[in-house]
Design a protein around this motif. Structure first.
Motif, PDB file in Angstrom:
ATOM      1  N   ASN A 111      61.684  42.541 -23.982  1.00 40.69           N
ATOM      2  CA  ASN A 111      60.483  43.300 -23.650  1.00 40.69           C
ATOM      3  C   ASN A 111      60.178  43.074 -22.171  1.00 40.69           C
ATOM      4  N   PRO A 112      59.859  44.150 -21.417  1.00 41.73           N
ATOM      5  CA  PRO A 112      59.509  43.917 -20.002  1.00 41.73           C
ATOM      6  C   PRO A 112      58.135  43.280 -19.823  1.00 41.73           C
TER       7      PRO A 112
ATOM      8  N   PHE B 273      53.083  53.739 -27.799  1.00 36.67           N
ATOM      9  CA  PHE B 273      51.708  53.972 -28.260  1.00 36.67           C
ATOM     10  C   PHE B 273      50.731  53.229 -27.360  1.00 36.67           C
ATOM     11  N   ARG B 274      51.129  52.027 -26.923  1.00 43.09           N
ATOM     12  CA  ARG B 274      50.240  51.159 -26.141  1.00 43.09           C
ATOM     13  C   ARG B 274      50.910  50.776 -24.826  1.00 43.09           C
TER      14      ARG B 274
ATOM     15  N   HIS C  52      58.225  52.673 -41.189  1.00 45.69           N
ATOM     16  CA  HIS C  52      57.111  53.627 -41.114  1.00 45.69           C
ATOM     17  C   HIS C  52      57.561  55.046 -41.463  1.00 45.69           C
TER      18      HIS C  52
ATOM     19  N   GLY D 132      60.623  48.441 -32.007  1.00 45.63           N
ATOM     20  CA  GLY D 132      59.380  49.207 -31.897  1.00 45.63           C
ATOM     21  C   GLY D 132      59.537  50.285 -30.852  1.00 45.63           C
ATOM     22  N   ALA D 133      58.429  50.919 -30.525  1.00 45.09           N
ATOM     23  CA  ALA D 133      58.435  52.102 -29.648  1.00 45.09           C
ATOM     24  C   ALA D 133      59.131  51.843 -28.317  1.00 45.09           C
ATOM     25  N   GLY D 134      59.121  50.592 -27.863  1.00 44.48           N
ATOM     26  CA  GLY D 134      59.687  50.282 -26.547  1.00 44.48           C
ATOM     27  C   GLY D 134      61.157  50.577 -26.418  1.00 44.48           C
TER      28      GLY D 134
ATOM     29  N   TRP E  98      48.129  56.285 -27.235  1.00 48.98           N
ATOM     30  CA  TRP E  98      46.742  56.066 -27.680  1.00 48.98           C
ATOM     31  C   TRP E  98      45.746  56.126 -26.525  1.00 48.98           C
TER      32      TRP E  98
ATOM     33  N   GLN F 296      60.174  50.242 -36.656  1.00 47.98           N
ATOM     34  CA  GLN F 296      58.844  50.824 -36.850  1.00 47.98           C
ATOM     35  C   GLN F 296      58.836  52.271 -36.357  1.00 47.98           C
TER      36      GLN F 296
ATOM     37  N   THR G  86      58.280  45.843 -28.933  1.00 51.03           N
ATOM     38  CA  THR G  86      57.147  45.972 -29.836  1.00 51.03           C
ATOM     39  C   THR G  86      56.041  44.996 -29.458  1.00 51.03           C
ATOM     40  N   THR G  87      54.810  45.480 -29.543  1.00 49.56           N
ATOM     41  CA  THR G  87      53.651  44.651 -29.161  1.00 49.56           C
ATOM     42  C   THR G  87      53.313  43.640 -30.235  1.00 49.56           C
TER      43      THR G  87
ATOM     44  N   GLU H  91      62.993  54.568 -22.915  1.00 53.48           N
ATOM     45  CA  GLU H  91      63.993  55.033 -21.931  1.00 53.48           C
ATOM     46  C   GLU H  91      64.768  56.250 -22.433  1.00 53.48           C
TER      47      GLU H  91
ATOM     48  N   VAL I 240      50.531  45.776 -35.024  1.00 53.82           N
ATOM     49  CA  VAL I 240      50.223  46.555 -36.234  1.00 53.82           C
ATOM     50  C   VAL I 240      50.776  45.880 -37.482  1.00 53.82           C
TER      51      VAL I 240
ATOM     52  N   ALA J 230      64.775  47.476 -22.335  1.00 48.44           N
ATOM     53  CA  ALA J 230      65.783  47.406 -23.403  1.00 48.44           C
ATOM     54  C   ALA J 230      67.190  47.722 -22.911  1.00 48.44           C
TER      55      ALA J 230
HETATM   56  N1  APR Z   1      62.130  48.444 -23.081  1.00 48.95           N
HETATM   57  C1  APR Z   1      61.652  47.555 -24.007  1.00 48.95           C
HETATM   58  N2  APR Z   1      60.352  47.458 -24.345  1.00 48.95           N
HETATM   59  C2  APR Z   1      59.500  48.281 -23.698  1.00 48.95           C
HETATM   60  C3  APR Z   1      59.904  49.223 -22.728  1.00 48.95           C
HETATM   61  C4  APR Z   1      61.293  49.283 -22.427  1.00 48.95           C
HETATM   62  N3  APR Z   1      61.769  50.136 -21.511  1.00 48.95           N
HETATM   63  N4  APR Z   1      58.793  49.884 -22.285  1.00 48.95           N
HETATM   64  C5  APR Z   1      57.739  49.373 -22.966  1.00 48.95           C
HETATM   65  N5  APR Z   1      58.153  48.404 -23.805  1.00 48.95           N
HETATM   66  C6  APR Z   1      57.355  47.599 -24.724  1.00 48.95           C
HETATM   67  C7  APR Z   1      55.919  47.397 -24.317  1.00 48.95           C
HETATM   68  O1  APR Z   1      55.789  46.265 -23.460  1.00 48.95           O
HETATM   69  C8  APR Z   1      55.260  47.135 -25.681  1.00 48.95           C
HETATM   70  O2  APR Z   1      55.351  45.755 -26.018  1.00 48.95           O
HETATM   71  O3  APR Z   1      57.309  48.296 -25.949  1.00 48.95           O
HETATM   72  C9  APR Z   1      56.125  47.948 -26.642  1.00 48.95           C
HETATM   73  C10 APR Z   1      55.446  49.211 -27.123  1.00 48.95           C
HETATM   74  O4  APR Z   1      54.334  48.806 -27.885  1.00 48.95           O
HETATM   75  P1  APR Z   1      53.660  49.841 -28.902  1.00 48.95           P
HETATM   76  O5  APR Z   1      53.511  51.151 -28.230  1.00 48.95           O
HETATM   77  O6  APR Z   1      52.478  49.142 -29.486  1.00 48.95           O
HETATM   78  O7  APR Z   1      54.779  50.046 -29.994  1.00 48.95           O
HETATM   79  P2  APR Z   1      54.964  49.307 -31.371  1.00 48.95           P
HETATM   80  O8  APR Z   1      54.809  47.841 -31.234  1.00 48.95           O
HETATM   81  O9  APR Z   1      56.243  49.822 -31.924  1.00 48.95           O
HETATM   82  O10 APR Z   1      53.752  49.901 -32.255  1.00 48.95           O
HETATM   83  C11 APR Z   1      53.749  49.538 -33.620  1.00 48.95           C
HETATM   84  O11 APR Z   1      51.856  51.002 -33.945  1.00 48.95           O
HETATM   85  O12 APR Z   1      50.708  52.973 -33.662  1.00 48.95           O
HETATM   86  C12 APR Z   1      51.538  52.277 -34.510  1.00 48.95           C
HETATM   87  O13 APR Z   1      52.965  53.246 -36.104  1.00 48.95           O
HETATM   88  C13 APR Z   1      52.847  53.000 -34.731  1.00 48.95           C
HETATM   89  O14 APR Z   1      55.024  52.036 -35.170  1.00 48.95           O
HETATM   90  C14 APR Z   1      53.907  51.995 -34.306  1.00 48.95           C
HETATM   91  C15 APR Z   1      53.158  50.679 -34.405  1.00 48.95           C
END
Ligand code: APR
Length: 247
Positions: free
Chosen positions: A214-215, A35-36, A119, A23-25, A42, A101, A189-190, A29, A193, A233
């Motif tokens: 995940n941190p 996103f969250r 996605h 996921g976005a996490g 968001w 994602q 990833t949280t 880096e 979604v 990560a």
């Molecule tokens: N390394 C690893 N994880 C990290 C880091 C890091 N350096 N920094 C943040 N994170 C974690 C956060 O703790 C969180 O759990 O990455 C996660 C980011 O969560 P979201 O922003 O919700 O990302 P994601 O889970 O991918 O969102 C899913 O939501 O808005 C939609 O389509 C969008 O694909 C996305 C989906």
């Protein structure tokens, strides 16, 4: 080396089929905000902007935000060591594929060969009328919304907006991988979604061992995760690669 990393390395080395779910996490880096959580997109932008109905009714406004958030950075952002580690695991035959994602193309940029873009991808655009596809570097985004060279229709990023279906073949391929995997590595990833967040639970139900990086705690940590590597990560993947390569 902590026992957790040794345990995770043993799971990966002994697995028949290991899959990464990102996921976005994993891209934080590399400079892409999540996103969250901290510095989350968001908190700055209304997710409504990414609802497909808003895109159809406020196309130019939606495109302005999409360009600002994604395309102004796109092409300037590079993979980080966590992306490269997953590509290395794949080249060593220890990782079957990545289900992501993310729409930033960074897994491909890092050399991963089998990536299921659940996605979609910002790297492609598609005409809403004639469905012709374009690569992002073919299109001039100074004029919004970008138009199809063939029919003049509006171009849309080939990513799913809220309210859109998961693209094929990514959807089918991802769930097939989930059914066959006996090891899943969740990174960044949280789990908030759907339907993406069903994948780790489905893998667990099929008997896969779940390693999570995940941190922060996620929806998975106290439900499906077997080994929680509570780190960023790049740090976790560095330690994990050391543990995997140590034997
Ligand atoms: N390394 C690893 N994880 C990290 C880091 C890091 N350096 N920094 C943040 N994170 C974690 C956060 O703790 C969180 O759990 O990455 C996660 C980011 O969560 P979201 O922003 O919700 O990302 P994601 O889970 O991918 O969102 C899913 O939501 O808005 C939609 O389509 C969008 O694909 C996305 C989906």
């Amino acid at each position: 080396m902590s026992d957790l990393y040794k345990k995770a390395a043993d799971i990966i080395r002994s697995a028949k089929r290991c899959v990464a779910f990102t996921g976005a996490g994993i891209s934080v880096e590399s400079g892409i905000p999540p996103f969250r959580g901290e510095n989350g997109l968001w908190d700055k932008y209304d997710p409504e902007t990414f609802d497909i109905r808003y895109f159809y009714t406020h196309t130019k406004e939606s495109w302005k935000v999409i360009r600002e958030i994604f395309y102004d950075l796109f092409g300037k952002i590079v993979p980080n060591s966590a992306h490269y580690s997953l590509a290395e695991l794949e080249s060593k035959g220890l990782l079957s594929s990545v289900i992501t994602q993310n729409v930033d193309n960074l897994h491909y940029d890092a050399g991963s060969k089998t990536v299921h873009e659940f996605h979609g991808s910002l790297k492609r655009l598609v005409c809403l009328d004639c469905k012709v596809g374009y690569g992002i570097f073919e299109i001039d985004l100074t004029q919004l919304p970008p138009q199809c060279n063939k029919c003049g229709g509006v171009l849309k990023p080939d990513v799913i907006f809220f309210g859109e279906a998961i693209p094929e073949p990514a959807r089918t391929d991802s769930f097939n991988e989930t059914r066959r995997a006996d090891c899943f590595i969740l990174i960044g990833t949280t789990g908030s979604v759907a339907p993406a967040n069903m994948i780790p639970s489905a893998a667990k139900a099929n008997g896969a061992k779940i390693i999570e990086i995940n941190p922060f705690v996620s929806e998975y940590t106290h439900t499906v995760t077997d080994v929680f590597l509570n780190e960023k990560a790049t740090i976790a993947m560095k330690k994990l690669m050391e543990a995997i390569n140590s034997k």
